[in-house]
Enzyme design. Structure first.
Site, PDB file in Angstrom:
ATOM      1  N   HIS A 144      -1.688   0.981  -9.619  1.00  0.00           N
ATOM      2  CA  HIS A 144      -2.492  -0.014  -8.893  1.00  0.00           C
ATOM      3  C   HIS A 144      -3.274  -1.369  -9.623  1.00  0.00           C
ATOM      4  O   HIS A 144      -4.392  -1.191  -9.487  1.00  0.00           O
ATOM      5  CB  HIS A 144      -3.468   0.677  -7.907  1.00  0.00           C
TER       6      HIS A 144
ATOM      7  N   ARG B 291       0.823  -1.289  -0.052  1.00  0.00           N
ATOM      8  CA  ARG B 291       0.014  -0.053   0.100  1.00  0.00           C
ATOM      9  C   ARG B 291       0.857   1.332  -0.129  1.00  0.00           C
ATOM     10  O   ARG B 291       1.987   1.295   0.514  1.00  0.00           O
ATOM     11  CB  ARG B 291      -0.841  -0.139   1.527  1.00  0.00           C
TER      12      ARG B 291
HETATM   13  P1  NDP Z   1      -1.955 -11.953   3.980  1.00  0.00           P
HETATM   14  O1  NDP Z   1      -2.905 -11.431   5.219  1.00  0.00           O
HETATM   15  O2  NDP Z   1      -2.116 -13.304   3.519  1.00  0.00           O
HETATM   16  O3  NDP Z   1      -0.578 -11.612   4.542  1.00  0.00           O
HETATM   17  C1  NDP Z   1       0.086 -10.586   5.270  1.00  0.00           C
HETATM   18  C2  NDP Z   1       1.603 -10.987   5.687  1.00  0.00           C
HETATM   19  O4  NDP Z   1       2.016  -9.681   6.094  1.00  0.00           O
HETATM   20  C3  NDP Z   1       1.612 -11.959   6.877  1.00  0.00           C
HETATM   21  O5  NDP Z   1       2.720 -12.933   6.371  1.00  0.00           O
HETATM   22  C4  NDP Z   1       1.834 -11.146   8.011  1.00  0.00           C
HETATM   23  O6  NDP Z   1       2.581 -11.897   8.939  1.00  0.00           O
HETATM   24  C5  NDP Z   1       2.731  -9.963   7.348  1.00  0.00           C
HETATM   25  N1  NDP Z   1       2.658  -8.980   8.295  1.00  0.00           N
HETATM   26  C6  NDP Z   1       1.467  -8.285   8.599  1.00  0.00           C
HETATM   27  N2  NDP Z   1       1.872  -7.102   9.494  1.00  0.00           N
HETATM   28  C7  NDP Z   1       3.262  -7.308   9.868  1.00  0.00           C
HETATM   29  C8  NDP Z   1       4.126  -6.714  10.448  1.00  0.00           C
HETATM   30  N3  NDP Z   1       3.573  -5.567  11.153  1.00  0.00           N
HETATM   31  N4  NDP Z   1       5.450  -7.070  10.618  1.00  0.00           N
HETATM   32  C9  NDP Z   1       5.806  -8.022   9.800  1.00  0.00           C
HETATM   33  N5  NDP Z   1       4.920  -8.876   8.958  1.00  0.00           N
HETATM   34  C10 NDP Z   1       3.601  -8.183   8.920  1.00  0.00           C
HETATM   35  O7  NDP Z   1      -2.059 -10.599   2.940  1.00  0.00           O
HETATM   36  P2  NDP Z   1      -1.869 -10.984   1.243  1.00  0.00           P
HETATM   37  O8  NDP Z   1      -0.512 -11.554   1.143  1.00  0.00           O
HETATM   38  O9  NDP Z   1      -3.134 -11.642   0.719  1.00  0.00           O
HETATM   39  O10 NDP Z   1      -2.054  -9.517   0.821  1.00  0.00           O
HETATM   40  C11 NDP Z   1      -1.111  -8.596   1.458  1.00  0.00           C
HETATM   41  C12 NDP Z   1      -1.016  -7.375   0.787  1.00  0.00           C
HETATM   42  O11 NDP Z   1      -0.903  -6.934  -0.477  1.00  0.00           O
HETATM   43  C13 NDP Z   1      -2.634  -6.866   1.147  1.00  0.00           C
HETATM   44  O12 NDP Z   1      -2.964  -6.435   2.440  1.00  0.00           O
HETATM   45  C14 NDP Z   1      -2.606  -5.884   0.289  1.00  0.00           C
HETATM   46  O13 NDP Z   1      -2.144  -4.217   0.839  1.00  0.00           O
HETATM   47  C15 NDP Z   1      -1.616  -5.884  -0.910  1.00  0.00           C
HETATM   48  N6  NDP Z   1      -2.138  -6.326  -2.215  1.00  0.00           N
HETATM   49  C16 NDP Z   1      -2.040  -5.302  -3.305  1.00  0.00           C
HETATM   50  C17 NDP Z   1      -2.700  -5.627  -4.481  1.00  0.00           C
HETATM   51  C18 NDP Z   1      -2.305  -4.707  -5.519  1.00  0.00           C
HETATM   52  O14 NDP Z   1      -3.029  -4.722  -6.749  1.00  0.00           O
HETATM   53  N7  NDP Z   1      -1.220  -3.860  -5.523  1.00  0.00           N
HETATM   54  C19 NDP Z   1      -3.700  -6.747  -4.698  1.00  0.00           C
HETATM   55  C20 NDP Z   1      -3.805  -7.708  -3.539  1.00  0.00           C
HETATM   56  C21 NDP Z   1      -3.223  -7.356  -2.183  1.00  0.00           C
HETATM   57  P3  NDP Z   1       1.832 -13.098   9.840  1.00  0.00           P
HETATM   58  O15 NDP Z   1       1.754 -14.252   8.531  1.00  0.00           O
HETATM   59  O16 NDP Z   1       3.003 -13.562  10.880  1.00  0.00           O
HETATM   60  O17 NDP Z   1       0.619 -12.576  10.363  1.00  0.00           O
HETATM   61  C1  OXD Z   2      -6.922  -5.251  -3.290  1.00  0.00           C
HETATM   62  C2  OXD Z   2      -5.951  -4.538  -3.955  1.00  0.00           C
HETATM   63  O1  OXD Z   2      -6.525  -5.309  -1.977  1.00  0.00           O
HETATM   64  O2  OXD Z   2      -6.532  -4.418  -5.290  1.00  0.00           O
HETATM   65  O3  OXD Z   2      -7.473  -6.275  -3.601  1.00  0.00           O
HETATM   66  O4  OXD Z   2      -5.188  -3.779  -3.814  1.00  0.00           O
END
Ligand code: NDP
Ligand code: OXD
Length: 303
Positions: free
Chosen positions: A266, A218
């Site tokens: 995005h 993000r």
């Molecule tokens: P998940 O919830 O599956 O994974 C999140 C990961 O981040 C986990 O490994 C979690 O650790 C880790 N995490 C969260 N907070 C912290 C922290 N403070 N310190 C260290 N590690 C942390 O999410 P997704 O993989 O599905 O998606 C991740 C992000 O990708 C979304 O939230 C979104 O912001 C972004 N995204 C962007 C898109 C785009 O089009 N650019 C599309 C889709 C998503 P733990 O496993 O230990 O909890």
């Molecule tokens: C999502 C994104 O969160 O598009 O799906 O970033």
């Protein structure tokens, strides 16, 4: 019980027949709601301001993978994010593309090409190039496996350090060691209070000098001024961003015209309508069974 759908007509045209086939009542748009007390589930990117209008609402499904833009849900309402294999695969593809573009120094070749210059430089190998992925959830773990298959030397970092087969994963307290071995840093973290502004000067200074940055988490996680300074100082070589804050950046923002930075609007992923509907139906069934909801968000944690 009824499902209120608040998204585009194109998506409604896909979801409607799927809900009908499943025998689930489906209402498109708030104007079509005649009995607000019947609404138990709602799908949207952003919920309506007055959720109190729906006294029996149990679940709000966010239409994306990220839910950082969502307000705190009222008491008794569970927030769910959309889980769809297509989202994970599309972001994985974008991340692999961005990693290769920076690894193979496309910023330099794009600049050279625009000047009509034919000039080769040393060709780096994936083998031995260290890639560090911040966020090892659904998407991070998938990207890690693909990049490792391509012979990159991949490590991950997550809050828990939960193991991912074949990948070394550092936990929260291993951040410095993780950064020190990330020639290419990829951010796939959710936006939370803890990750806001995490990509900053202090963090960049802990990377190997001249590292590259791939960012699809993000926009608010990245300090753009710190990025500019790091590029100017050679701390970073180049960056590719799919997310910015704000989106879009203002027309006169330095990053639009900096040849060391690639920006995409995005578009790493979008939610496939069929997969989104399948997930929503799974949520409806699980909530009816009082089972854990797929994609259930811990609102205190923020993801
Ligand atoms: P998940 O919830 O599956 O994974 C999140 C990961 O981040 C986990 O490994 C979690 O650790 C880790 N995490 C969260 N907070 C912290 C922290 N403070 N310190 C260290 N590690 C942390 O999410 P997704 O993989 O599905 O998606 C991740 C992000 O990708 C979304 O939230 C979104 O912001 C972004 N995204 C962007 C898109 C785009 O089009 N650019 C599309 C889709 C998503 P733990 O496993 O230990 O909890
Ligand atoms: C999502 C994104 O969160 O598009 O799906 O970033």
């Amino acid at each position: 019980m009824a499902f209120l759908f608040l998204s585009t007509p194109e998506r409604a045209a896909v979801w409607g027949p799927m809900f009908e086939e499943a025998g689930e009542p489906f209402i498109v748009g708030e104007d079509a709601v005649t009995d607000p007390a019947a609404i138990t589930h709602l799908m949207c990117w952003l919920p309506p301001k007055d959720l109190g209008r729906y006294p029996n609402l149990k679940v709000v499904i966010g239409s994306g993978a990220g839910v950082d833009h969502m307000p705190k849900m009222p008491e008794g309402v569970t927030l769910v994010r959309t889980l769809a294999p297509g989202i994970d695969e599309m972001v994985r593809d974008w991340v692999v593309m961005a990693t290769l573009m920076l690894h193979r120094d496309m910023p330099t070749y794009v600049q050279q090409a625009s000047a009509g210059q034919w000039k080769g430089h040393a060709v780096p190998r994936a083998r031995g190039t260290r890639v560090g992925i911040m966020g090892m959830g659904r998407i991070g773990a998938l990207a890690a496996r693909t990049l490792a298959d391509m012979e990159f030397d991949v490590a991950g970092w997550s809050r828990s350090g939960r193991p991912v087969e074949g990948i070394k994963v550092f936990a929260s307290d291993g951040l410095e060691d993780f950064l020190a071995q990330s020639d290419i840093l990829i951010c796939l973290l959710p936006l939370t209070d803890e990750t806001q502004g995490i990509l900053n000067a202090t963090l960049f200074a802990k990377l190997p000098h001249g590292a590259r940055l791939v960012h699809a988490g993000r926009g608010a996680q990245l300090d753009m001024d710190a990025l500019k300074q790091a590029l100017d100082d050679g701390v970073l070589t180049s960056a590719m961003l799919d997310v910015t804050a704000p989106e879009p950046l203002p027309e006169n923002h330095w990053a639009w015209r900096d040849p060391r930075v690639f920006i995409t609007p995005h578009i790493a992923a979008n939610t496939d309508a069929v997969e989104g509907a399948r997930h929503a139906l799974a949520v409806v069934r699980a909530s009816r069974d009082n089972a854990e909801l797929p994609g259930q968000v811990d609102q205190d944690r923020g993801y």
